[in-house]
Design an enzyme around this catalytic site. Structure first.
Site, PDB file in Angstrom:
ATOM      1  N   LEU A 224     -26.903  16.947 -18.175  1.00 24.04           N
ATOM      2  CA  LEU A 224     -27.287  15.621 -17.704  1.00 24.04           C
ATOM      3  C   LEU A 224     -26.438  15.321 -16.479  1.00 24.04           C
ATOM      4  O   LEU A 224     -25.234  15.598 -16.474  1.00 24.04           O
ATOM      5  CB  LEU A 224     -27.010  14.566 -18.779  1.00 24.04           C
ATOM      6  CG  LEU A 224     -28.102  14.240 -19.801  1.00 24.04           C
ATOM      7  CD1 LEU A 224     -27.565  13.225 -20.805  1.00 24.04           C
ATOM      8  CD2 LEU A 224     -29.341  13.697 -19.124  1.00 24.04           C
ATOM      9  N   ASP A 225     -27.029  14.745 -15.438  1.00 19.35           N
ATOM     10  CA  ASP A 225     -26.262  14.365 -14.259  1.00 19.35           C
ATOM     11  C   ASP A 225     -25.148  13.399 -14.657  1.00 19.35           C
ATOM     12  O   ASP A 225     -25.298  12.630 -15.615  1.00 19.35           O
ATOM     13  CB  ASP A 225     -27.166  13.679 -13.230  1.00 19.35           C
ATOM     14  CG  ASP A 225     -28.167  14.641 -12.607  1.00 19.35           C
ATOM     15  OD1 ASP A 225     -27.930  15.858 -12.663  1.00 19.35           O
ATOM     16  OD2 ASP A 225     -29.183  14.156 -12.064  1.00 19.35           O
ATOM     17  N   PRO A 226     -24.016  13.395 -13.935  1.00 18.65           N
ATOM     18  CA  PRO A 226     -22.952  12.431 -14.233  1.00 18.65           C
ATOM     19  C   PRO A 226     -23.450  10.986 -14.270  1.00 18.65           C
ATOM     20  O   PRO A 226     -22.987  10.186 -15.087  1.00 18.65           O
ATOM     21  CB  PRO A 226     -21.953  12.651 -13.089  1.00 18.65           C
ATOM     22  CG  PRO A 226     -22.138  14.093 -12.720  1.00 18.65           C
ATOM     23  CD  PRO A 226     -23.611  14.352 -12.885  1.00 18.65           C
ATOM     24  N   LEU A 227     -24.417  10.656 -13.406  1.00 19.20           N
ATOM     25  CA  LEU A 227     -24.989   9.308 -13.375  1.00 19.20           C
ATOM     26  C   LEU A 227     -25.688   8.951 -14.678  1.00 19.20           C
ATOM     27  O   LEU A 227     -25.727   7.787 -15.087  1.00 19.20           O
ATOM     28  CB  LEU A 227     -25.989   9.214 -12.221  1.00 19.20           C
ATOM     29  CG  LEU A 227     -26.890   7.983 -12.151  1.00 19.20           C
ATOM     30  CD1 LEU A 227     -26.194   6.883 -11.356  1.00 19.20           C
ATOM     31  CD2 LEU A 227     -28.231   8.308 -11.511  1.00 19.20           C
ATOM     32  N   ALA A 228     -26.248   9.950 -15.353  1.00 17.32           N
ATOM     33  CA  ALA A 228     -27.102   9.715 -16.521  1.00 17.32           C
ATOM     34  C   ALA A 228     -26.289   9.482 -17.789  1.00 17.32           C
ATOM     35  O   ALA A 228     -25.168   9.956 -17.940  1.00 17.32           O
ATOM     36  CB  ALA A 228     -28.046  10.896 -16.713  1.00 17.32           C
TER      37      ALA A 228
END
Length: 304
Positions: free
Chosen positions: A47-51
């Protein structure tokens, strides 16, 4: 004085983490592994860090089956910020362009159907995909843009949950390999205003849903109160990600040979496909595949 080496625990199972924002999937994995004091660990797709949201973590023998969770369908809720495009397709990138947003709810509703079903996506430069052995995101950070082939993905759900210009919240259900950032960017292009992902929350990963996910704060609190062993209550069985597969229970005799790598016959088995295999007591012992001659071949075994 020499530091005493921490002896890690040999534990097995799946823990569904509600990944916090700002942390990479590997950082989250290593944090939970430390809390559990687990010997072996792996995650089931980044998962992207943003997610935020559902991130199944596999420990011990469960790591043998992580690939089958990587291949599973996913579900997301995403906030699309219209009018702004960025270098990464999300809120962490640099501003590329800003436009006025004149899009109405009806405009957005009418644009959604073209992105449902089987579609073609060009993967973003800021991704972990590789070109000649180099991750694309490293090339992108160096200012390079390389040709990427479009890939077929399937969007089984794309619904508008809320519309508050310049933002809209979308529910997405999709096949493996789908980039929600690309979906939002392509949607913004069709709308004529551009768009990026302002927030992203994974709600589903295969059979695992947000309701089953444990926050890092909860894990830290329980660890502080009872140590690593207190966290074992959150571990699910090794085959939890495969419960949608057909199950085959072998006799004690057949299980013995199967666990030693030999295909066996089972009249009650399906004619083809992959199976969860149990011994005569109902204990999960691995996964098998039905061969052309009707036998059940062992593919991944649980170490007893």
């Amino acid at each position: 004085m020499a530091q005493v080496k921490r002896i890690r625990r040999s534990i097995s199972g799946i823990l569904v983490l509600d990944k916090p924002r700002g942390m990479s999937s590997n950082q989250a994995l290593q944090k939970v592994r430390w809390l559990l004091n687990a010997e072996k660990a792996g995650h089931t797709g980044s998962l992207d860090p943003l997610a935020t949201g559902v991130l199944p973590l596999c420990f011990g023998e469960a790591t043998k089956f992580s690939q089958y969770l990587l291949d599973a369908d996913k579900g997301y809720e995403t906030v699309m910020r219209m009018g702004i495009t960025t270098t990464t397709g999300d809120a962490e990138g640099e501003l590329l362009a800003e436009r006025d947003v004149t899009v109405g709810r009806d405009d957005l509703e009418q644009a959604l159907p073209r992105f449902r079903g089987d579609i073609e996506q060009v993967p973003p430069m800021y991704s972990a995909l590789k070109k000649d052995g180099q991750p694309l995101y490293k090339l992108a950070r160096a200012g390079e843009v390389v040709e990427r082939e479009a890939r077929s993905v399937t969007i089984t759900r794309l619904d508008l949950l809320s519309f508050e210009p310049p933002c809209a919240t979308l529910a997405v259900s999709c096949s493996k390999g789908t980039y929600v950032r690309t979906l939002v960017e392509d949607l913004g292009q069709v709308l004529g205003c551009g768009a990026h992902v302002a927030a992203l929350r994974r709600t589903q990963a295969g059979p695992f849903a947000l309701a089953q996910a444990i926050t890092l704060e909860t894990l830290e609190r329980v660890h502080a109160e009872g140590g690593p062993e207190a966290l074992d209550q959150f571990l699910m069985p090794e085959d939890s990600g495969l419960l949608h597969w057909p199950v085959l229970q072998l006799s004690e005799h057949s299980a013995y040979y199967w666990l030693h790598g030999q295909p066996v016959r089972a009249p009650e088995a399906p004619k083809f496909g992959w199976l969860r295999v149990q011994d005569h007591t109902g204990r999960f012992i691995g996964i098998g595949e039905v061969t052309d001659d009707g036998r059940i071949a062992p593919r991944r075994l649980i170490r007893s």
